[in-house]
Design a protein around this motif. Structure first.
Motif, PDB file in Angstrom:
ATOM      1  N   TYR A   1       0.813  -1.224   0.000  1.00 58.50           N
ATOM      2  CA  TYR A   1       0.000   0.000   0.000  1.00 58.50           C
ATOM      3  C   TYR A   1       0.844   1.271   0.000  1.00 58.50           C
ATOM      4  CZ  TYR A   1      -3.598  -3.340   1.450  1.00 58.50           C
ATOM      5  OH  TYR A   1      -4.434  -4.426   1.536  1.00 58.50           O
ATOM      6  N   SER A   2       2.152   1.148   0.102  1.00 58.41           N
ATOM      7  CA  SER A   2       3.019   2.318   0.229  1.00 58.41           C
ATOM      8  C   SER A   2       3.780   2.587  -1.070  1.00 58.41           C
ATOM      9  CB  SER A   2       4.026   2.094   1.361  1.00 58.41           C
ATOM     10  OG  SER A   2       5.041   3.065   1.356  1.00 58.41           O
ATOM     11  N   MET A   3       4.050   3.864  -1.362  1.00 59.40           N
ATOM     12  CA  MET A   3       4.861   4.233  -2.522  1.00 59.40           C
ATOM     13  C   MET A   3       6.356   4.109  -2.250  1.00 59.40           C
ATOM     14  SD  MET A   3       2.890   7.381  -4.452  1.00 59.40           S
ATOM     15  CE  MET A   3       2.685   8.445  -3.030  1.00 59.40           C
ATOM     16  N   PHE A   4       6.730   3.808  -1.020  1.00 58.72           N
ATOM     17  CA  PHE A   4       8.134   3.549  -0.724  1.00 58.72           C
ATOM     18  C   PHE A   4       8.569   2.236  -1.367  1.00 58.72           C
ATOM     19  CE2 PHE A   4       7.128   6.306   3.020  1.00 58.72           C
ATOM     20  CZ  PHE A   4       8.047   7.309   2.753  1.00 58.72           C
ATOM     21  N   GLU A   5       9.886   2.000  -1.408  1.00 55.06           N
ATOM     22  CA  GLU A   5      10.429   0.819  -2.064  1.00 55.06           C
ATOM     23  C   GLU A   5       9.900  -0.481  -1.454  1.00 55.06           C
ATOM     24  OE1 GLU A   5      13.399   1.187  -4.854  1.00 55.06           O
ATOM     25  OE2 GLU A   5      11.608   2.473  -4.822  1.00 55.06           O
ATOM     26  N   GLY A   6       9.591  -0.476  -0.161  1.00 51.80           N
ATOM     27  CA  GLY A   6       9.065  -1.675   0.474  1.00 51.80           C
ATOM     28  C   GLY A   6       7.729  -2.122  -0.082  1.00 51.80           C
ATOM     29  N   GLY A   7       7.014  -1.219  -0.730  1.00 46.07           N
ATOM     30  CA  GLY A   7       5.740  -1.580  -1.332  1.00 46.07           C
ATOM     31  C   GLY A   7       5.823  -1.921  -2.795  1.00 46.07           C
ATOM     32  N   THR A   8       6.823  -1.354  -3.493  1.00 41.06           N
ATOM     33  CA  THR A   8       6.834  -1.420  -4.960  1.00 41.06           C
ATOM     34  C   THR A   8       8.049  -2.118  -5.564  1.00 41.06           C
ATOM     35  OG1 THR A   8       7.929   0.750  -5.150  1.00 41.06           O
ATOM     36  CG2 THR A   8       5.510   0.728  -5.086  1.00 41.06           C
ATOM     37  N   ARG A   9       9.085  -2.338  -4.789  1.00 40.00           N
ATOM     38  CA  ARG A   9      10.296  -3.014  -5.271  1.00 40.00           C
ATOM     39  C   ARG A   9      10.316  -4.420  -4.677  1.00 40.00           C
ATOM     40  NH1 ARG A   9      16.288  -0.293  -4.656  1.00 40.00           N
ATOM     41  NH2 ARG A   9      17.574  -2.017  -5.407  1.00 40.00           N
ATOM     42  N   VAL A  10      10.305  -5.435  -5.510  1.00 38.06           N
ATOM     43  CA  VAL A  10       9.988  -6.776  -5.002  1.00 38.06           C
ATOM     44  C   VAL A  10      11.048  -7.805  -5.363  1.00 38.06           C
ATOM     45  CG1 VAL A  10       7.495  -6.362  -5.020  1.00 38.06           C
ATOM     46  CG2 VAL A  10       8.609  -7.309  -7.068  1.00 38.06           C
ATOM     47  N   ASN A  11      10.975  -8.928  -4.662  1.00 31.00           N
ATOM     48  CA  ASN A  11      11.797 -10.090  -4.978  1.00 31.00           C
ATOM     49  C   ASN A  11      11.505 -10.524  -6.415  1.00 31.00           C
ATOM     50  OD1 ASN A  11      12.572 -10.209  -2.210  1.00 31.00           O
ATOM     51  ND2 ASN A  11      10.732 -11.381  -1.731  1.00 31.00           N
ATOM     52  N   ALA A  12      12.538 -10.625  -7.221  1.00 28.70           N
ATOM     53  CA  ALA A  12      12.346 -11.007  -8.625  1.00 28.70           C
ATOM     54  C   ALA A  12      13.641 -11.590  -9.174  1.00 28.70           C
ATOM     55  CB  ALA A  12      11.910  -9.809  -9.461  1.00 28.70           C
ATOM     56  N   PHE A  13      13.499 -12.550 -10.082  1.00 27.86           N
ATOM     57  CA  PHE A  13      14.659 -13.146 -10.740  1.00 27.86           C
ATOM     58  C   PHE A  13      14.188 -13.907 -11.963  1.00 27.86           C
ATOM     59  CE2 PHE A  13      13.224 -16.240  -7.560  1.00 27.86           C
ATOM     60  CZ  PHE A  13      13.133 -17.419  -8.299  1.00 27.86           C
ATOM     61  N   ILE A  14      15.130 -14.299 -12.797  1.00 27.03           N
ATOM     62  CA  ILE A  14      14.863 -15.267 -13.855  1.00 27.03           C
ATOM     63  C   ILE A  14      15.786 -16.453 -13.630  1.00 27.03           C
ATOM     64  CG2 ILE A  14      14.018 -13.608 -15.548  1.00 27.03           C
ATOM     65  CD1 ILE A  14      16.772 -13.735 -16.910  1.00 27.03           C
ATOM     66  N   SER A  15      15.347 -17.623 -14.071  1.00 28.12           N
ATOM     67  CA  SER A  15      16.151 -18.819 -13.929  1.00 28.12           C
ATOM     68  C   SER A  15      15.793 -19.771 -15.059  1.00 28.12           C
ATOM     69  CB  SER A  15      15.915 -19.460 -12.545  1.00 28.12           C
ATOM     70  OG  SER A  15      16.929 -20.388 -12.220  1.00 28.12           O
ATOM     71  N   GLY A  16      16.404 -20.951 -15.058  1.00 25.10           N
ATOM     72  CA  GLY A  16      16.129 -21.927 -16.102  1.00 25.10           C
ATOM     73  C   GLY A  16      17.256 -22.060 -17.108  1.00 25.10           C
ATOM     74  N   GLY A  17      17.252 -23.175 -17.821  1.00 22.37           N
ATOM     75  CA  GLY A  17      18.334 -23.488 -18.747  1.00 22.37           C
ATOM     76  C   GLY A  17      18.406 -22.620 -19.976  1.00 22.37           C
ATOM     77  N   PHE A  18      17.369 -21.844 -20.259  1.00 23.11           N
ATOM     78  CA  PHE A  18      17.384 -20.994 -21.439  1.00 23.11           C
ATOM     79  C   PHE A  18      18.274 -19.764 -21.267  1.00 23.11           C
ATOM     80  CE2 PHE A  18      15.527 -17.684 -24.224  1.00 23.11           C
ATOM     81  CZ  PHE A  18      15.671 -18.322 -25.448  1.00 23.11           C
ATOM     82  N   ILE A  19      18.609 -19.436 -20.030  1.00 19.60           N
ATOM     83  CA  ILE A  19      19.427 -18.245 -19.774  1.00 19.60           C
ATOM     84  C   ILE A  19      20.829 -18.459 -20.335  1.00 19.60           C
ATOM     85  CG2 ILE A  19      20.463 -16.808 -17.966  1.00 19.60           C
ATOM     86  CD1 ILE A  19      18.073 -17.456 -16.226  1.00 19.60           C
ATOM     87  N   PRO A  20      21.351 -17.498 -21.095  1.00 19.63           N
ATOM     88  CA  PRO A  20      22.721 -17.630 -21.607  1.00 19.63           C
ATOM     89  C   PRO A  20      23.708 -17.872 -20.477  1.00 19.63           C
ATOM     90  CG  PRO A  20      21.601 -15.799 -22.669  1.00 19.63           C
ATOM     91  CD  PRO A  20      20.695 -16.263 -21.570  1.00 19.63           C
ATOM     92  N   SER A  21      24.656 -18.751 -20.708  1.00 15.30           N
ATOM     93  CA  SER A  21      25.572 -19.178 -19.647  1.00 15.30           C
ATOM     94  C   SER A  21      26.354 -18.014 -19.050  1.00 15.30           C
ATOM     95  CB  SER A  21      26.537 -20.240 -20.185  1.00 15.30           C
ATOM     96  OG  SER A  21      27.257 -19.731 -21.309  1.00 15.30           O
ATOM     97  N   GLN A  22      26.676 -17.013 -19.873  1.00 12.91           N
ATOM     98  CA  GLN A  22      27.468 -15.897 -19.356  1.00 12.91           C
ATOM     99  C   GLN A  22      26.691 -15.006 -18.384  1.00 12.91           C
ATOM    100  OE1 GLN A  22      26.458 -16.223 -22.481  1.00 12.91           O
ATOM    101  NE2 GLN A  22      25.782 -14.271 -23.376  1.00 12.91           N
TER     102      GLN A  22
END
Length: 541
Positions: free
Chosen positions: A340-361
């Protein structure tokens, strides 16, 4: 609009020219400090246990500045529509809202993926509306779905949740079940066990069926929208027992159990994909829909106090907590604020990509460039080899797709993110390292938690109790150098303030905003047409 050929998209990245399987995972109300890889002493910290997520991040790419809206429905409509929330929805809209949360004539991401040759499936929380058949996952392009439509429901009964201000269950003869199977009520599944286990089992079945039928020769788009870790806080007893050492707050104990439950769900799903030989050509995308809730828990929590059913009649008894308390239990340390807040705790979240399709580098890297949840629409459209333009939406005068193709950045072909900024709300604009908020805007949840819970989201010192108004110069934070937003620097950078204010006021003119009143036909049809289940109700329009 021109779009790259499939050969261009994959040139130089993988010898295998097949389009990747896509596993798109959305967690619910997941706190920044509720994954081990964001904690200061994860090796000895037992309060948060996320070994699967930690491994997926280690084998993938961490997205350190991934932004969403500060509430569920706008983030989810942004993901499905490819629009920033200001161009599709900025408020919470329940299942009975009409029009639905996402405009009827917007083209969803699953429709784009089908154009690219994908089989498409959605499992879990929808929260993008259900007014029309076109508003359901099936209507948005998913071949199948097993979903609930609202913000939350009860895990063992799948009955409607009362909402963050009132956690009572409905009286028995008025309870509505929120569980839908593609194009009909999920009557055969309702009440048969944990809903999250139902979701896992459906996903595993989708994976096996897809492999049996296509032998990995046809790409799969699987959107898993977990009900975890949203209220009502519930988890199987075996997970609760792992966290019996947390005695300060029932909410925190249950929240930690749900996080670990969710981590095991991901383990089951990804290991199934590996066993079927799918993982090596999979791109997994992970994000939360907003930060963790940090409201004040008005304990103690007592499930039976708030239901008129007896323990023997109610399958949810013993599996969770119910409190008149808003939403609590999460931790966004060291970020400021929360859901509910416009601070980073409300809008900046845990995120990543994974899986074998990701280029090795790129494996093991952390990217600090800005990404918005709306950008997955354009990214996935390009990976599918289709034009992200929504010609149908434009025909009806709806806002254009805002989504930016992130794959060149995620795959290492470019060093900087193409996302340079975005209008967060009518009061806030993010540009590069800067977050600017208009003068006199009320900033809620303006405090920080601590490394461990209990902290400043407990009954003694709720983050939700803190607020202030931006000064006459507005608020300016450098969220790259100061991600905790401890230093408001508008007086120090008046030129930047003026530049961003001009941009914000110009962008505000593009906001799309329509009311979403409750439609009385919604609950009427639940009883008269669907046997007590939520389902599309605006059938004659």
């Amino acid at each position: 609009m021109s779009h790259p050929s499939i050969m261009t998209v994959f040139a130089g990245e993988k010898k295998n020219m097949k389009k990747p399987h896509i596993l798109l995972v959305v967690a619910d109300d997941f706190g920044w400090a509720d994954v081990s890889y964001h904690r200061s002493n994860a090796a000895v910290d037992k309060e948060v246990q996320t070994p699967t997520i930690d491994s997926l991040v280690k084998e993938g790419v961490e997205l350190n500045r991934h932004y969403v809206h500060m509430t569920c429905t706008p983030s989810r409509t942004a993901l499905q529509s490819g629009r920033l929330p200001v161009h599709v929805l900025q408020t919470l809209v329940g299942p009975c809202g009409n029009p639905a949360a996402m405009p009827r004539n917007m083209t969803g991401i699953a429709t784009k993926m089908k154009l690219g040759g994908y089989m498409t499936h959605q499992v879990g929380k929808w929260d993008v509306g259900m007014a029309f058949p076109e508003s359901t996952p099936k209507g948005r392009g998913y071949d199948t779905s097993l979903n609930y439509f609202g913000h939350g429901n009860w895990m063992w009964s799948q009955s409607e949740w009362g909402g963050s201000e009132n956690h009572q269950m409905e009286i028995p003869n008025k309870t509505i079940v929120d569980l839908w199977d593609t194009d009909k009520p999920a009557t055969t599944l309702n009440g048969t066990g944990s809903e999250e286990d139902m979701f896992r089992d459906r996903i595993v079945k989708i994976l096996y069926d897809h492999y049996d039928k296509y032998k990995n020769e046809k790409p799969l788009f699987l959107n898993y929208d977990s009900k975890l870790i949203h209220y009502p806080l519930q988890a199987p007893k075996r997970y609760q027992d792992k966290f019996n050492f947390i005695t300060d707050d029932d909410n925190r104990k249950m929240y930690s159990a749900m996080v670990n439950y969710f981590d095991d769900q991901l383990k089951n799903i990804t290991e199934t994909m590996k066993s079927l030989g799918m993982w090596e050509n999979t791109l997994m995308i992970f994000t939360s829909d907003n930060g963790a809730p940090v409201k004040n828990p008005l304990g103690p929590c007592n499930f039976t106090k708030f239901t008129s059913k007896t323990n023997s009649e109610n399958p949810d008894i013993g599996h969770g907590t119910v409190c008149f308390n808003g939403e609590a239990g999460g931790n966004n340390w060291p970020l400021r604020g929360g859901k509910y807040s416009m601070f980073e705790g409300g809008t900046r979240v845990n995120a990543f990509i994974s899986g074998g399709f990701i280029p090795s580098q790129m494996v093991g890297k952390k990217l600090n460039g800005m990404i918005h949840i709306a950008d997955w629409y354009g990214t996935l459209s390009n990976l599918a080899g289709v034009d992200p333009t929504d010609t149908k939406g434009q025909k009806y005068g709806l806002p254009k797709v805002d989504s930016v193709n992130m794959w060149p950045y995620l795959s290492g072909r470019t060093d900087t993110s193409p996302r340079k900024g975005y209008l967060m709300t009518k009061d806030a604009y993010v540009s590069g390292p800067w977050k600017y908020i208009l003068p006199h805007t009320k900033m809620i949840e303006s405090n920080w938690g601590g490394t461990y819970y209990p902290n400043a989201s407990t009954t003694n010192d709720s983050i939700d109790d803190y607020s202030f108004y931006c000064p006459a110069t507005g608020c300016l934070f450098n969220v790259v150098d100061d991600p905790e937003e401890r230093n408001e620097v508008s007086n120090k950078y008046p030129k930047i303030v003026e530049e961003l204010k001009i941009i914000l006021l110009k962008e505000v003119q593009t906001i799309y905003n329509v009311p979403h009143p409750l439609d009385p036909r919604c609950q009427e049809l639940a009883y008269s047409k669907y046997g007590g289940f939520y389902g599309p109700f605006a059938l004659d329009e």
